[in-house]
Design a protein around this motif. Sequence first.
Motif, short mmCIF file in Angstrom:
data_model
loop_
_atom_site.label_atom_id
_atom_site.label_comp_id
_atom_site.label_asym_id
_atom_site.label_seq_id
_atom_site.Cartn_x
_atom_site.Cartn_y
_atom_site.Cartn_z
N LEU A 381 -5.59 -1.82 4.03
CA LEU A 381 -4.74 -2.65 4.76
C LEU A 381 -4.53 -3.79 4.34
O LEU A 381 -3.30 -4.66 4.23
CB LEU A 381 -5.16 -2.33 6.25
CG LEU A 381 -4.87 -0.75 6.86
CD1 LEU A 381 -5.56 -0.81 8.18
CD2 LEU A 381 -3.57 -0.63 6.93
N TYR A 384 -2.40 -4.15 1.55
CA TYR A 384 -0.76 -4.21 2.24
C TYR A 384 -0.43 -5.75 2.71
O TYR A 384 0.43 -5.77 3.52
CB TYR A 384 -0.76 -3.00 2.96
CG TYR A 384 -0.42 -1.72 2.47
CD1 TYR A 384 0.42 -1.53 1.25
CD2 TYR A 384 -1.31 -0.74 2.49
CE1 TYR A 384 0.68 -0.12 0.76
CE2 TYR A 384 -1.29 0.54 2.05
CZ TYR A 384 -0.04 0.90 1.23
OH TYR A 384 -0.32 1.78 0.50
N LYS A 385 -1.51 -6.33 2.98
CA LYS A 385 -1.22 -7.67 3.87
C LYS A 385 -1.18 -7.33 5.30
O LYS A 385 -0.67 -8.06 5.77
CB LYS A 385 -0.30 -8.50 3.46
CG LYS A 385 -0.61 -9.18 1.99
CD LYS A 385 0.73 -10.35 1.53
CE LYS A 385 0.19 -11.08 0.33
NZ LYS A 385 1.17 -12.04 -0.13
N ASP A 386 -1.68 -6.27 5.70
CA ASP A 386 -1.65 -5.88 6.99
C ASP A 386 -2.99 -5.92 7.77
O ASP A 386 -3.74 -5.37 7.33
CB ASP A 386 -1.22 -4.41 7.17
CG ASP A 386 -0.89 -4.00 8.77
OD1 ASP A 386 0.10 -4.14 9.32
OD2 ASP A 386 -1.86 -3.43 9.08
N ARG A 438 -3.31 3.81 11.82
CA ARG A 438 -2.89 2.71 11.23
C ARG A 438 -2.46 2.59 10.14
O ARG A 438 -1.22 2.37 9.47
CB ARG A 438 -3.74 1.58 11.71
CG ARG A 438 -2.87 0.02 11.23
CD ARG A 438 -1.61 -0.09 11.94
NE ARG A 438 -0.91 -1.36 11.62
CZ ARG A 438 0.41 -1.91 11.97
NH1 ARG A 438 0.75 -1.22 12.80
NH2 ARG A 438 0.65 -2.93 11.50
N VAL A 442 1.55 2.32 8.18
CA VAL A 442 2.00 1.28 7.35
C VAL A 442 2.58 1.73 6.09
O VAL A 442 3.24 1.53 5.57
CB VAL A 442 0.75 0.48 6.90
CG1 VAL A 442 0.92 -0.44 5.83
CG2 VAL A 442 0.37 -0.44 8.17
#
Length: 454
Positions: A381, A384-386, A438, A442
């Motif tokens: 994550l 993904y810069k999440d 989550r 994404v």
Amino acid sequence: MKQTNTLREKLLQLWVIFTPILITQLAMFSMTFFDIMMTGKYSANHLAGVAIGSSFWVPIFTGLSGILLSVTPIVAHLVGAKKKHEVPFSVIQGIYAGIAMALLVLLIGSIILMPLLNGMNLEDEVRHVAKFYLVSLAFGIIPLFVYNVLRCFMDALGKTRVTMIITLMSLPINVILNYILIFGKLGMPQMGGIGSGIASAITYWIITFIAIWIIHRKKPFVDYQVFHSFHKISLKKWKEIFTLGVPIGMSIFVETSIFSAVTLFMSKFGTKVIASHQAALNFASFIYMIPLSISMALTILVGFESGAKRFKDARSYSLLGIGGGVTISLVTGILLFIFRPEVAHLYSDDQAVIRLTSQFLLYAVFFQLSDAILAPIQGTLRGYKDVNVTFIMALISFWVIGLPLGYLLANKTEMGPFGFWLGLIIGLAIGAATLSYRLIIVQKRQFNLQKSEQ
């Protein structure tokens, strides 16, 4: 790093990135491992003092240095997008931000340390060791934060082997300094746990200077000319670093500080329980370096592929990393279950401490199984810069579910101090399940975005 096309190539590149990170993490952690183990051999009171000191130091260091981990996906995305010229500016701003955070920690620590220690039910010797262990470490916090930024830069380029070599060079220095300062060799006074803090601070300065020299003189780092130009402080770049990094750092902080909170709650159970809990936690954290290293490797690789908008490749890396983490953790879990008494004996010669540590390690077996799923997902994550949901779920699973449940089990049942560990295991399992969901969301979003652009 390079683009890969087949599953075999991806597995090989993941292994090439992961292995040096693992060795580096194990070596870095070994500094704390030897601090705890060698101090335990010195005395149970000094081990308890280092345990209390570490309960303050570890969450602060890991949380704030976690903010600086944002440099890795930032640089990885720039490299993947072929924006090499923007990399030096980002690295220097990361260094500035790291120094600023270190100074803030020193200021706040000088104000609140003694009131916190005085408010705890500790023996005088334990309190004394905890205080000066932390004071000793404080002298190394600035170089340690700077080194973390430089390491993120080197790792983001896929050169994880370099940071591995730096850390391996420093490890024997740390062990030798520990031996001299803890046990009073070569004419030095016996300083016990305080000596281990001094040894670590000296080591932090050494690895930072080595990293600066390598980046300034060796390829491919010298091609980026990180230290060739002076850059003014850029609040805009700090905003990018902190916007991405604060959720990462806070997520790590709520995970590590939970153990500090548990250690503080356990002070009511006595010095031997604190020492045993810290010994078991120290070894469990040692094993955790495996899923953590997979997590860091996935941040680099997923960030590289995501920056180049190759989302299918990013997803393949995430599946390989998660599957590998679970497989390895099953093996380490079985070995830990079998050799619990032998591991406990590494930390103390006190039979009561050995018995309690062995019992705590049983819970550590189940703890690291959930970590094997959670950590790689977190790394993916971040690639993904999440990062915001990761922080929220860490907060809920540990502080809203794990700690309150553990407190009830420890104080309202016959489990005693072991109830805290069971509560955290349940919270960790819930966190792993929710972040898995989550990640699916994404990745679906990324595929839909890619389809709409085609």
